[in-house]
Scaffold this active site. Structure first.
Site, PDB file in Angstrom:
ATOM      1  N   GLY A  56      -7.906  -9.163   8.622  1.00 28.80           N
ATOM      2  CA  GLY A  56      -6.853  -8.655   7.528  1.00 28.80           C
ATOM      3  C   GLY A  56      -5.969  -7.650   8.145  1.00 28.80           C
ATOM      4  O   GLY A  56      -5.851  -6.633   7.646  1.00 28.80           O
ATOM      5  N   TYR A 237     -11.619   0.175  -3.046  1.00 30.30           N
ATOM      6  CA  TYR A 237     -10.790   0.955  -4.020  1.00 30.30           C
ATOM      7  C   TYR A 237     -11.561   1.204  -5.236  1.00 30.30           C
ATOM      8  O   TYR A 237     -12.244   0.259  -5.710  1.00 30.30           O
ATOM      9  CB  TYR A 237      -9.252   0.745  -3.957  1.00 30.30           C
ATOM     10  CG  TYR A 237      -8.587   1.403  -4.900  1.00 30.30           C
ATOM     11  CD1 TYR A 237      -8.308   2.793  -4.400  1.00 30.30           C
ATOM     12  CD2 TYR A 237      -8.036   1.048  -6.251  1.00 30.30           C
ATOM     13  CE1 TYR A 237      -7.258   3.596  -4.915  1.00 30.30           C
ATOM     14  CE2 TYR A 237      -7.216   1.954  -7.019  1.00 30.30           C
ATOM     15  CZ  TYR A 237      -6.772   3.296  -6.424  1.00 30.30           C
ATOM     16  OH  TYR A 237      -5.920   4.049  -6.923  1.00 30.30           O
ATOM     17  N   TYR A 247      -8.540  -2.334 -13.556  1.00 32.49           N
ATOM     18  CA  TYR A 247      -8.949  -2.441 -12.262  1.00 32.49           C
ATOM     19  C   TYR A 247     -10.417  -2.671 -12.005  1.00 32.49           C
ATOM     20  O   TYR A 247     -11.021  -3.394 -11.956  1.00 32.49           O
ATOM     21  CB  TYR A 247      -8.087  -1.598 -11.228  1.00 32.49           C
ATOM     22  CG  TYR A 247      -8.484  -1.814  -9.873  1.00 32.49           C
ATOM     23  CD1 TYR A 247      -7.381  -2.687  -9.015  1.00 32.49           C
ATOM     24  CD2 TYR A 247      -9.447  -1.321  -9.182  1.00 32.49           C
ATOM     25  CE1 TYR A 247      -7.828  -2.833  -7.682  1.00 32.49           C
ATOM     26  CE2 TYR A 247      -9.663  -1.515  -7.765  1.00 32.49           C
ATOM     27  CZ  TYR A 247      -8.745  -2.576  -7.063  1.00 32.49           C
ATOM     28  OH  TYR A 247      -9.059  -2.704  -5.925  1.00 32.49           O
TER      29      TYR A 247
END
Length: 408
Positions: A56, A237, A247
């Protein structure tokens, strides 16, 4: 060679074309912003330096990991991403152009870094990478950085296709979010996201959790390619309580929890087999192509920048710190969950209190005062190569930039 004058065309935060010269400038700026190592050997023999695999590598924190690894840690090895080539109607994706620019920097730094374009979830890519490590890099891998954000994944064993979703768990979530009109004028809106249903959580975990990371380790270990002391890190995160419902406490958060559980499993296993380590790295907020898709994150990041200004730590500096810890140049600093924390500057009580006060007060009328919307809007455009300082956007630019040739 096709040359065009490119102007930004977008639907919200998604741009239809990317600017090659602007993408190259973005990479150059990140390279300059990455601090050089404290001590550099006067001469380094060719073909030396730690062998790393970055999965990535073309965007966001993965791009920062690649550039910081080159400049800060002197890595060589392989970088994997999945980008689209230019066509007659469209430019290549921004990650395509960023990869070409990164390859030139690696070559200029004398580092043998191979760039592969394809599906990191596939066994075919894992096989290609393993073959290259064996044939080109002495059959040993020192580091693996896993930074994959994808909407879907196909399980190589079963052929089952999974799709990730961004939803809260348990009940709908209503949050403020930031949008811009066609002239770049900011507006604060409220949006509601329906809760996860059916197998949404399981599907998201299957895509964004630790299954593919572990599969990479299984494949490389099975080929005997992990060096003694091998270390791997997956980027993660947590974020602010202001965005937690959608989230960290939502479907993506369930995937991140699975990623962290996978790290603990891999850490125990690698310690026994190669004296190695597996950890997750919790990074701070940043403007990335992935983060702009999350309701509320754009507004939060703009407010955070409004509070911190230039003290907001960009990904390239965070990843320089990460490489220092991975390589032993700095102590490995872990929290009670065994995670490297690169987000402490963001989550202090003082910063979160200030952002929270602005979040409660922000409206369309006040957003320009409370958030750094000009910075945020420019950062989004720079993701696609626009608004890069020093680039002449009135000049035609070649769009058919080739993918880096690793046979040379």
């Amino acid at each position: 060679m096709t040359e065009r004058v490119l102007t930004p065309r977008n639907r919200g935060f998604l741009f239809l074309d990317s600017h090659p010269a602007g993408c190259r400038q973005l990479v150059a700026d990140m390279w300059e912003a990455c601090p050089a190592p404290a001590s550099v050997p006067a001469e380094e023999p060719a073909g030396t330096g730690p062998v790393a695999l970055v999965i990535g590598s073309s965007a966001g924190y993965g791009l920062a990991a690649t550039l910081a690894g080159l400049k800060r840690a002197g890595i060589r090895g392989i970088a994997v991403s999945f980008e689209k080539a230019p066509t007659e109607r469209r430019t290549a994706t921004a990650g395509w152009y960023r990869t070409a620019a990164t390859a030139d920097l690696a070559r200029g730094a004398g580092r043998d870094l191979v760039f592969l374009n394809g599906d990191a979830f596939s066994d075919a890519m894992k096989q290609q990478v393993a073959d290259l490590i064996e044939e080109r890099f002495g059959g040993r891998l020192d580091y693996l950085v896993y930074s994959v954000a994808a909407p879907r994944r196909t399980d190589p064993d079963t052929g089952a296709a999974y799709a990730s979703v961004l939803k809260p768990i348990g009940r709908a979530n209503r949050t403020k979010t930031l949008v811009f009109d066609d002239q770049g004028v900011p507006e604060v809106r409220e949006v509601e996201t329906a809760p996860a249903e059916g197998d949404d959580v399981e599907q998201t975990v299957a895509v964004m959790g630790g299954a593919d990371w572990e599969r990479w380790i299984d494949h490389l270990s099975g080929r005997g390619l992990l060096a003694e002391g091998f270390a791997t890190v997956a980027l993660s995160y947590i974020g602010s309580p202001l965005t937690a419902a959608l989230y960290r406490q939502g479907t993506i958060g369930a995937a991140k929890a699975h990623l962290e559980a996978t790290a603990r499993t891999l850490d125990e296993r690698l310690a026994k087999t190669v004296g190695g380590r597996a950890v997750t790295s919790v990074n701070g907020a940043a403007v990335t192509q992935s983060s702009t898709a999350i309701p509320g994150i754009a507004l939060y990041t703009g407010l955070l920048r409004g509070v911190l200004g230039a003290d907001l730590v960009p990904p390239i500096r965070q990843l320089a710190t990460l490489w220092d810890q991975l390589t032993g140049a700095a102590p490995l600093a872990l929290d009670e969950e065994g995670r490297i924390r690169l987000d402490t500057w963001e989550l202090t009580e003082a910063v979160q209190s200030a952002v929270g006060e602005r979040w409660a007060a922000v409206t369309t009328d006040t957003v320009a005062e409370l958030a750094d919307v000009e910075w945020f809007h420019a950062e989004v455009r720079r993701l696609y190569g626009f608004s890069a300082p020093g680039v002449d956007y009135t000049a035609p630019v070649a769009t058919d930039v080739p993918w880096p040739d690793h046979t040379r």
